[in-house]
Design a protein around this motif. Sequence first.
Motif, PDB file in Angstrom:
ATOM      1  N   LYS A   1       0.838  -1.188   0.000  1.00 21.20           N
ATOM      2  CA  LYS A   1       0.000   0.000   0.000  1.00 21.20           C
ATOM      3  C   LYS A   1       0.883   1.251   0.000  1.00 21.20           C
ATOM      4  CE  LYS A   1      -3.585  -1.045   2.683  1.00 21.20           C
ATOM      5  NZ  LYS A   1      -4.257  -1.030   4.006  1.00 21.20           N
TER       6      LYS A   1
ATOM      7  N   GLY B   1       2.339   2.119  -3.206  1.00 20.49           N
ATOM      8  CA  GLY B   1       1.337   2.850  -3.978  1.00 20.49           C
ATOM      9  C   GLY B   1       1.327   4.313  -3.584  1.00 20.49           C
ATOM     10  N   ASN B   2       1.495   4.595  -2.286  1.00 21.16           N
ATOM     11  CA  ASN B   2       1.508   5.975  -1.815  1.00 21.16           C
ATOM     12  C   ASN B   2       2.715   6.735  -2.337  1.00 21.16           C
ATOM     13  OD1 ASN B   2      -0.714   5.338  -0.370  1.00 21.16           O
ATOM     14  ND2 ASN B   2       0.267   5.453   1.635  1.00 21.16           N
TER      15      ASN B   2
ATOM     16  N   ALA C   1       4.087   6.158  -8.502  1.00 16.54           N
ATOM     17  CA  ALA C   1       3.519   5.269  -9.491  1.00 16.54           C
ATOM     18  C   ALA C   1       4.498   4.144  -9.810  1.00 16.54           C
ATOM     19  CB  ALA C   1       3.175   6.048 -10.741  1.00 16.54           C
TER      20      ALA C   1
ATOM     21  N   ASN D   1      -0.663   7.200  -5.005  1.00 15.07           N
ATOM     22  CA  ASN D   1      -1.919   7.025  -4.306  1.00 15.07           C
ATOM     23  C   ASN D   1      -1.716   7.270  -2.830  1.00 15.07           C
ATOM     24  OD1 ASN D   1      -4.295   6.344  -5.637  1.00 15.07           O
ATOM     25  ND2 ASN D   1      -3.334   4.439  -6.335  1.00 15.07           N
ATOM     26  N   TYR D   2      -2.430   8.184  -2.281  1.00 16.58           N
ATOM     27  CA  TYR D   2      -2.334   8.391  -0.844  1.00 16.58           C
ATOM     28  C   TYR D   2      -3.619   7.937  -0.193  1.00 16.58           C
ATOM     29  CZ  TYR D   2       1.777  11.257  -1.735  1.00 16.58           C
ATOM     30  OH  TYR D   2       3.004  11.689  -2.115  1.00 16.58           O
TER      31      TYR D   2
ATOM     32  N   LYS E   1      -9.751  14.990  -2.124  1.00 17.01           N
ATOM     33  CA  LYS E   1      -9.264  14.141  -3.202  1.00 17.01           C
ATOM     34  C   LYS E   1      -7.789  14.426  -3.472  1.00 17.01           C
ATOM     35  CE  LYS E   1     -11.396  17.278  -6.644  1.00 17.01           C
ATOM     36  NZ  LYS E   1     -10.262  18.085  -7.061  1.00 17.01           N
ATOM     37  N   VAL E   2      -7.196  13.581  -4.327  1.00 10.77           N
ATOM     38  CA  VAL E   2      -5.781  13.741  -4.654  1.00 10.77           C
ATOM     39  C   VAL E   2      -5.637  14.902  -5.629  1.00 10.77           C
ATOM     40  CG1 VAL E   2      -3.811  12.610  -5.746  1.00 10.77           C
ATOM     41  CG2 VAL E   2      -5.296  11.303  -4.241  1.00 10.77           C
TER      42      VAL E   2
ATOM     43  N   THR F   1      -3.978  17.112  -8.789  1.00 10.71           N
ATOM     44  CA  THR F   1      -3.504  16.707 -10.119  1.00 10.71           C
ATOM     45  C   THR F   1      -2.471  17.708 -10.598  1.00 10.71           C
ATOM     46  OG1 THR F   1      -5.273  17.960 -11.163  1.00 10.71           O
ATOM     47  CG2 THR F   1      -5.669  15.607 -10.788  1.00 10.71           C
TER      48      THR F   1
ATOM     49  N   LYS G   1      -4.174  13.950   3.743  1.00  9.58           N
ATOM     50  CA  LYS G   1      -3.708  12.551   3.680  1.00  9.58           C
ATOM     51  C   LYS G   1      -3.411  11.998   5.064  1.00  9.58           C
ATOM     52  CE  LYS G   1       0.952  14.030   2.429  1.00  9.58           C
ATOM     53  NZ  LYS G   1       2.075  13.862   1.507  1.00  9.58           N
TER      54      LYS G   1
END
Lengths: 234, 431
Positions: free
Chosen positions: B51, B54-55, B58, B149-150, B156-157, B159, B212
């Motif tokens: 996980k 992922g944080n 990428a 990915n946090y 939301k994340v 961009t 986060k």
Amino acid sequence: MTAPSALRAHEVVKTYGKGDSLFTALGGVSIDIRTGESVAIIGKSGSGKSTLMHLLALLDQPTSGQIAIDGQDAAELKNKQLNALRNHKFGFVFQQFFLNGNASVLENVILPLKIAGVGRTERIRRAHQALAQVELDDKAKSKAKDLSGGQKQRVVIARALIGDPSIIFADEPTGNLDSSTGTLIENLLFDLNSKHGITLIVVTHDPDLAERCDRQIHLKDGLIVKSVTRKATV
Amino acid sequence: MKIIDIIATANSNMFRSKLRTSLTIIAIFIGAFTLTLTNGLGSGISQYIDKEVGNLGAKDVLIIQGVGESTGLPSDAVKKYNPDKKTVSLESQGNRTITVLTDQDIAKIRKIDGIKSAEPFLNAQVDYVSAGSSEKYIGSVEQYLSGANYALASGKVITNAGKTPEVLIPVTYISPLGFSDAGSAIGKTMHFGVTNGLGNQSEVSATIVGVKEKSLAGGSGLSINSNLMDLLRKTQYTGLPPDTANSYQYATARFDPTISAAALTDLKSRLTKAGYSSMTVEDQIGSFKAVINGIVMVLNGFAIIALLAASFGIINTLLMSVQERTKEIGLMKAMGMSASRIFLLFSGEAVMLGFWGSLIGSVAAIGVGSIINRIVLSTFLKDLVGLQLLAFSPASVASIIGIVMGIAFLAGSLPAIRAARQNPIDSLRYE
């Protein structure tokens, strides 16, 4: 004496060991047991009577000679066939019972059918039938160890009967019982022989039991010394 | 004998000698319990690491640095100065002097076969952060890596395509910045204090897009998008010679994530040849994972040793019951039971011992594990959101039970062979 041959031993020799320690248990025995006959194999301990019974029951192979069952040479049978044959055709009654004391009477009686792979409901039905035949159906749920000696031997007979055998081997069936209980067990066995036509092979050193058989085969030091046939009463 | 009857008989035979059976089951229980716990620990931690990977970033990202030259060690020779290489000294890396990357390097990296794109990893020096009328706090910013990915507490994340300055703040900043909870911070404006080349301090503003959760890696800084990074840097480098900004600690390059491991190794060696060191995000965290795996392996080893000891218990138990049941075996053989079925009956008993021992052991381990999880995660590992210290999947528990049953079968085969070989006559002889 026109009944077909059930079991035949021809010049059967059984030896144990080699060289100096060679021991001859049977030194060439021939007997022919007819279907429906009751035969006593009588002799003292060490006479070879148990060895002969083991050979006739196909639990062992002779060193030389031939055993034939229903006319077929047993040596030609494969292990699997021998196992199936013993399971379907033979019933065993032992002096020492060989019951599983902690299991119920029913479980003990069921064992041969379990080995044969008979389904549960069917084998329970037949176990009750067999127990009824030895008048012990009311004890089906009791533990085998809680029974008296005579009752135990009746359970053993029920176990021998359940597979609907054509031959019953009884090895000292009354050896562990007092004389009155022993007589009851004898009556039961001879009943099966006379009413159901089951061939009975009794190994014993008890002359009274032997006398009730159609034929007595006396063994001494691995040889037949005397064979007495009772006058046929039929 | 039917298989179902063999299993049922084996199972009931097992309980004929209750004390002996329970002692053997306890031995198996200990092994299975330990194995389930250590395995649960291993998979719990590695799930968390996955996980975290992922944080961090990428899967298709390579972190590229210029090859460093160590000058910190006493044994190192003094290196000659190379005017073509820009270097910075990093005390945090053990006095290592690393070669910084320039725009020329980035252009060179972009041309390397297999690299889809390469961007310098930009850095900005922020003096303080604040929101509304809150006090000023120290804060470090990091460029958000597209695709990372946090675990979010709210919002939301961000961009990098966003045309407005956006920031993702760690949950620890919520109350200092004067917000009652994570949700109320979303959409609010936040200020970044930056000192420019002339020594003047000014503020840049950005919108809080998300909050986060805390995590082991990459969770402590404020993640900002490209737009905000550009703004901060523009402010920071005001009044400095234009070349000053042309210096990056590392670059991020993207490659085709579907390429094979071998192709990735090739790509890395091409980069090495060109004078750059490269790491995937997984490489970075991989060493950590290797340590965890190593520890779990050692713990599993102990569990296996416990199971081996237990298997001798199984052998012993069954040898005794074969001995005790000599006459019964003889009887069954006389009644036409084949040697192979006798073997199955006794090895079945061993497998049953293994089954009950491991079933009870793993159920107990799951019970104890969830208690440990609850205690640990509500005390000293409270901050690591998403961590399940001990994770038990039905598949892994089933495979542990399977393994233990397999070991039990092997242990039981010796007594079972002995039983199968017994001669019915010898067993029935009574004189």
